[in-house]
Design an enzyme around this catalytic site. Structure first.
Site, PDB file in Angstrom:
ATOM      1  N   HIS A   1       3.782  -0.997   3.721  1.00 42.41           N
ATOM      2  CA  HIS A   1       3.046   0.253   3.493  1.00 42.41           C
ATOM      3  C   HIS A   1       4.094   1.358   3.356  1.00 42.41           C
ATOM      4  O   HIS A   1       4.861   1.610   4.287  1.00 42.41           O
ATOM      5  CB  HIS A   1       2.129   0.535   4.692  1.00 42.41           C
ATOM      6  CG  HIS A   1       1.392   1.838   4.610  1.00 42.41           C
ATOM      7  ND1 HIS A   1       0.202   1.995   3.934  1.00 42.41           N
ATOM      8  CD2 HIS A   1       1.682   3.071   5.122  1.00 42.41           C
ATOM      9  CE1 HIS A   1      -0.218   3.247   4.032  1.00 42.41           C
ATOM     10  NE2 HIS A   1       0.664   3.930   4.749  1.00 42.41           N
TER      11      HIS A   1
ATOM     12  N   PHE B   1      11.296  14.751  11.385  1.00 40.48           N
ATOM     13  CA  PHE B   1      10.100  13.889  11.465  1.00 40.48           C
ATOM     14  C   PHE B   1      10.257  12.871  12.593  1.00 40.48           C
ATOM     15  O   PHE B   1       9.347  12.626  13.363  1.00 40.48           O
ATOM     16  CB  PHE B   1       9.958  13.069  10.186  1.00 40.48           C
ATOM     17  CG  PHE B   1       9.165  13.732   9.104  1.00 40.48           C
ATOM     18  CD1 PHE B   1       8.725  15.032   9.201  1.00 40.48           C
ATOM     19  CD2 PHE B   1       8.862  13.006   7.948  1.00 40.48           C
ATOM     20  CE1 PHE B   1       8.001  15.615   8.182  1.00 40.48           C
ATOM     21  CE2 PHE B   1       8.138  13.588   6.921  1.00 40.48           C
ATOM     22  CZ  PHE B   1       7.714  14.890   7.044  1.00 40.48           C
TER      23      PHE B   1
ATOM     24  N   GLU C   1       1.118   5.465   0.666  1.00 41.94           N
ATOM     25  CA  GLU C   1       0.468   6.608   1.331  1.00 41.94           C
ATOM     26  C   GLU C   1       0.833   7.924   0.639  1.00 41.94           C
ATOM     27  O   GLU C   1       1.991   8.168   0.311  1.00 41.94           O
ATOM     28  CB  GLU C   1       0.928   6.642   2.793  1.00 41.94           C
ATOM     29  CG  GLU C   1       0.312   7.758   3.595  1.00 41.94           C
ATOM     30  CD  GLU C   1       0.610   7.627   5.080  1.00 41.94           C
ATOM     31  OE1 GLU C   1       0.453   6.527   5.643  1.00 41.94           O
ATOM     32  OE2 GLU C   1       1.016   8.643   5.671  1.00 41.94           O
TER      33      GLU C   1
ATOM     34  N   SER D   1       0.865  -1.184   0.000  1.00 41.32           N
ATOM     35  CA  SER D   1       0.000   0.000   0.000  1.00 41.32           C
ATOM     36  C   SER D   1       0.900   1.231   0.000  1.00 41.32           C
ATOM     37  O   SER D   1       2.045   1.171   0.462  1.00 41.32           O
ATOM     38  CB  SER D   1      -0.960  -0.002   1.188  1.00 41.32           C
ATOM     39  OG  SER D   1      -0.276  -0.235   2.388  1.00 41.32           O
TER      40      SER D   1
ATOM     41  N   ARG E   1      -6.267   8.858  16.129  1.00 42.41           N
ATOM     42  CA  ARG E   1      -6.583   9.951  17.031  1.00 42.41           C
ATOM     43  C   ARG E   1      -6.109  11.255  16.411  1.00 42.41           C
ATOM     44  O   ARG E   1      -6.813  12.243  16.383  1.00 42.41           O
ATOM     45  CB  ARG E   1      -5.881   9.746  18.381  1.00 42.41           C
ATOM     46  CG  ARG E   1      -6.211  10.848  19.373  1.00 42.41           C
ATOM     47  CD  ARG E   1      -5.239  10.899  20.527  1.00 42.41           C
ATOM     48  NE  ARG E   1      -3.922  11.385  20.120  1.00 42.41           N
ATOM     49  CZ  ARG E   1      -2.929  11.604  20.951  1.00 42.41           C
ATOM     50  NH1 ARG E   1      -3.063  11.360  22.237  1.00 42.41           N
ATOM     51  NH2 ARG E   1      -1.760  12.044  20.494  1.00 42.41           N
TER      52      ARG E   1
ATOM     53  N   ASP F   1      -3.133  14.433  16.242  1.00 41.73           N
ATOM     54  CA  ASP F   1      -2.540  15.313  17.260  1.00 41.73           C
ATOM     55  C   ASP F   1      -3.243  16.652  17.212  1.00 41.73           C
ATOM     56  O   ASP F   1      -3.524  17.171  16.127  1.00 41.73           O
ATOM     57  CB  ASP F   1      -1.040  15.489  16.992  1.00 41.73           C
ATOM     58  CG  ASP F   1      -0.294  14.188  17.203  1.00 41.73           C
ATOM     59  OD1 ASP F   1      -0.455  13.590  18.285  1.00 41.73           O
ATOM     60  OD2 ASP F   1       0.421  13.751  16.271  1.00 41.73           O
TER      61      ASP F   1
HETATM   62  P1  FAD Z   1      -4.039   6.454  19.817  1.00 46.10           P
HETATM   63  O1  FAD Z   1      -4.069   5.034  19.432  1.00 46.10           O
HETATM   64  O2  FAD Z   1      -5.265   7.044  20.423  1.00 46.10           O
HETATM   65  O3  FAD Z   1      -2.810   6.630  20.840  1.00 46.10           O
HETATM   66  C1  FAD Z   1      -2.319   7.913  21.208  1.00 46.10           C
HETATM   67  C2  FAD Z   1      -1.678   7.858  22.585  1.00 46.10           C
HETATM   68  O4  FAD Z   1      -2.675   7.702  23.602  1.00 46.10           O
HETATM   69  C3  FAD Z   1      -0.696   6.704  22.807  1.00 46.10           C
HETATM   70  O5  FAD Z   1       0.346   7.160  23.637  1.00 46.10           O
HETATM   71  C4  FAD Z   1      -1.535   5.650  23.514  1.00 46.10           C
HETATM   72  O6  FAD Z   1      -0.758   4.796  24.334  1.00 46.10           O
HETATM   73  C5  FAD Z   1      -2.496   6.493  24.323  1.00 46.10           C
HETATM   74  N1  FAD Z   1      -3.851   5.892  24.434  1.00 46.10           N
HETATM   75  C6  FAD Z   1      -4.534   5.300  23.415  1.00 46.10           C
HETATM   76  N2  FAD Z   1      -5.747   4.889  23.840  1.00 46.10           N
HETATM   77  C7  FAD Z   1      -5.837   5.218  25.144  1.00 46.10           C
HETATM   78  C8  FAD Z   1      -6.862   5.051  26.126  1.00 46.10           C
HETATM   79  N3  FAD Z   1      -8.037   4.477  25.828  1.00 46.10           N
HETATM   80  N4  FAD Z   1      -6.619   5.531  27.391  1.00 46.10           N
HETATM   81  C9  FAD Z   1      -5.434   6.120  27.683  1.00 46.10           C
HETATM   82  N5  FAD Z   1      -4.429   6.297  26.786  1.00 46.10           N
HETATM   83  C10 FAD Z   1      -4.635   5.858  25.523  1.00 46.10           C
HETATM   84  N6  FAD Z   1      -1.585  11.971  11.899  1.00 46.10           N
HETATM   85  C11 FAD Z   1      -2.379  12.857  11.252  1.00 46.10           C
HETATM   86  O7  FAD Z   1      -2.614  13.964  11.762  1.00 46.10           O
HETATM   87  N7  FAD Z   1      -2.924  12.569  10.028  1.00 46.10           N
HETATM   88  C12 FAD Z   1      -2.713  11.375   9.423  1.00 46.10           C
HETATM   89  O8  FAD Z   1      -3.215  11.145   8.316  1.00 46.10           O
HETATM   90  C13 FAD Z   1      -1.897  10.401  10.079  1.00 46.10           C
HETATM   91  N8  FAD Z   1      -1.670   9.174   9.543  1.00 46.10           N
HETATM   92  C14 FAD Z   1      -0.952   8.245  10.233  1.00 46.10           C
HETATM   93  C15 FAD Z   1      -0.796   6.962   9.691  1.00 46.10           C
HETATM   94  C16 FAD Z   1      -0.057   5.994  10.359  1.00 46.10           C
HETATM   95  C17 FAD Z   1       0.075   4.620   9.766  1.00 46.10           C
HETATM   96  C18 FAD Z   1       0.570   6.311  11.601  1.00 46.10           C
HETATM   97  C19 FAD Z   1       1.410   5.289  12.333  1.00 46.10           C
HETATM   98  C20 FAD Z   1       0.426   7.581  12.151  1.00 46.10           C
HETATM   99  C21 FAD Z   1      -0.347   8.552  11.487  1.00 46.10           C
HETATM  100  N9  FAD Z   1      -0.542   9.835  12.022  1.00 46.10           N
HETATM  101  C22 FAD Z   1      -1.336  10.748  11.354  1.00 46.10           C
HETATM  102  C23 FAD Z   1       0.065  10.214  13.296  1.00 46.10           C
HETATM  103  C24 FAD Z   1      -0.877   9.956  14.480  1.00 46.10           C
HETATM  104  O9  FAD Z   1      -2.017  10.770  14.366  1.00 46.10           O
HETATM  105  C25 FAD Z   1      -0.121  10.285  15.770  1.00 46.10           C
HETATM  106  O10 FAD Z   1       0.881   9.339  15.977  1.00 46.10           O
HETATM  107  C26 FAD Z   1      -0.993  10.465  17.009  1.00 46.10           C
HETATM  108  O11 FAD Z   1      -0.174  11.010  18.041  1.00 46.10           O
HETATM  109  C27 FAD Z   1      -1.575   9.172  17.573  1.00 46.10           C
HETATM  110  O12 FAD Z   1      -2.594   8.675  16.822  1.00 46.10           O
HETATM  111  P2  FAD Z   1      -3.143   7.177  17.128  1.00 46.10           P
HETATM  112  O13 FAD Z   1      -4.283   6.947  16.261  1.00 46.10           O
HETATM  113  O14 FAD Z   1      -2.036   6.214  17.108  1.00 46.10           O
HETATM  114  O15 FAD Z   1      -3.623   7.422  18.652  1.00 46.10           O
END
Ligand code: FAD
Length: 285
Positions: free
Chosen positions: A262, A212, A14, A12, A103, A105
């Site tokens: 990916h 990055f 990106e 895939s 999630r 940032d």
């Molecule tokens: P989560 O899974 O919610 O985790 C975030 C943090 O919170 C972690 O430290 C975790 O341990 C903690 N946490 C999770 N769930 C809980 C809970 N229920 N209770 C307490 N703590 C919890 N960013 C963008 O802005 N746009 C994009 O398009 C984008 N694409 C991405 C694609 C990939 C493949 C990856 C790996 C990252 C991408 N990111 C993107 C970056 C990402 O948004 C950041 O890394 C962000 O800080 C975390 O997102 P997440 O979905 O992993 O969060």
């Protein structure tokens, strides 16, 4: 020559949504070149706090119309349930069936986290609202998310996303293959059986990669950093060295059963194609 890696190893690619007409024209060419490898899907990032909402949507719809699936990234931070519901409905109406649920940032200066705190809540919401319409991919961090309390807590939080209904995970990029293998083993030991697809960042220059990596918590091993520092501004040498390093990384991952790769393409086809050419990763006939 016989292809070495074909299906079921899934590729895939990106992209980020282009900001200018020139960027859009470039992406068309990049998409066309990468589409020849018959990837499982292209994914399109979503700017922090929804800043690229329309551009992500337009790019996804345009790619999907060309015949290979497109998966929008969707981040929930600073968003409301109504907002996410509308976005999901819009994608459904265009026949989009894959989504990368994140999630995200909080953009600097934005104070409200909105109605979702973490990605597991978004996954749960997507499943509740749309059933099995979407194949949901989530992010995984073999080298641990930078804000996580520790590796164990981060792993438990990753599992929450799978338990909420994620079908697959894409990792943050890494250059330590062992971190990926350890993470994958841990998933297996904990009954997580969704594919964990390694995210691959080609190395094309140093300062941006360094920046990055500082932000997203990806480790550049000392030997690699020192070598890249020595190459300074010599772009051609950095690219040649980066190609060797990342090819070797991918080879190791594929030989030890990674389900696919990916690529974080940065809207360029050259570096990704060079790695896949080295790997003799040819498309299915
Ligand atoms: P989560 O899974 O919610 O985790 C975030 C943090 O919170 C972690 O430290 C975790 O341990 C903690 N946490 C999770 N769930 C809980 C809970 N229920 N209770 C307490 N703590 C919890 N960013 C963008 O802005 N746009 C994009 O398009 C984008 N694409 C991405 C694609 C990939 C493949 C990856 C790996 C990252 C991408 N990111 C993107 C970056 C990402 O948004 C950041 O890394 C962000 O800080 C975390 O997102 P997440 O979905 O992993 O969060």
């Amino acid at each position: 020559m016989k292809p070495r890696y074909t299906h079921p190893k899934v590729l895939s690619f990106e992209f980020y949504p282009p900001k200018t007409e020139e960027g859009a024209a470039n992406l068309k060419v990049v998409h066309e070149k990468l589409a020849r490898l018959n990837p499982g899907f292209f994914s399109v990032t979503f700017g922090a706090g929804g800043s690229t909402r329309e551009k992500t949507f337009d790019t996804v719809v345009e790619i999907q119309a060309k015949g290979i699936a497109a998966a929008p990234h969707l981040s929930c931070v600073a968003s409301t349930k109504d907002n996410i519901r509308t976005i999901l409905t819009d994608y459904q109406s265009k026949g989009i069936s894959k989504i990368v649920a994140l999630r995200g940032d909080l953009p600097s200066g934005m104070l409200s986290a909105g109605e979702f705190r973490y990605a597991n809540e978004l996954v749960e919401f997507i499943r509740k609202e749309t059933g099995d319409t979407f194949e949901i991919h989530v992010a995984a961090y073999p080298e641990v998310h930078p804000q996580a309390l520790n590796a164990d807590v981060d792993f438990v939080n990753f599992k929450r996303k799978v338990d909420a209904g994620a079908n697959a995970a894409i990792t943050q990029y890494f250059y330590n293959a062992e971190a990926y293998f350890y993470f994958r083993d841990r998933c297996e030991q904990n009954g997580i059986d969704v594919p964990i697809v390694p995210g691959i960042m080609p190395i094309t220059q140093y300062s941006q990669l360094f920046r990055f990596s500082e932000m997203c918590g990806a480790d550049i091993p000392r030997w690699l950093r020192k070598r890249l520092e020595c190459l300074g501004d010599d772009r051609a040498s950095i690219q040649a060295f980066g190609l060797d390093v990342v090819t070797e990384l991918c080879q190791k991952l594929l030989e030890q059963d990674a389900p696919g790769l990916h690529f974080y393409t940065m809207n360029q086809s050259g570096p990704t194609l060079a790695i896949l050419e080295n790997l003799k990763f040819w498309p299915q006939p």
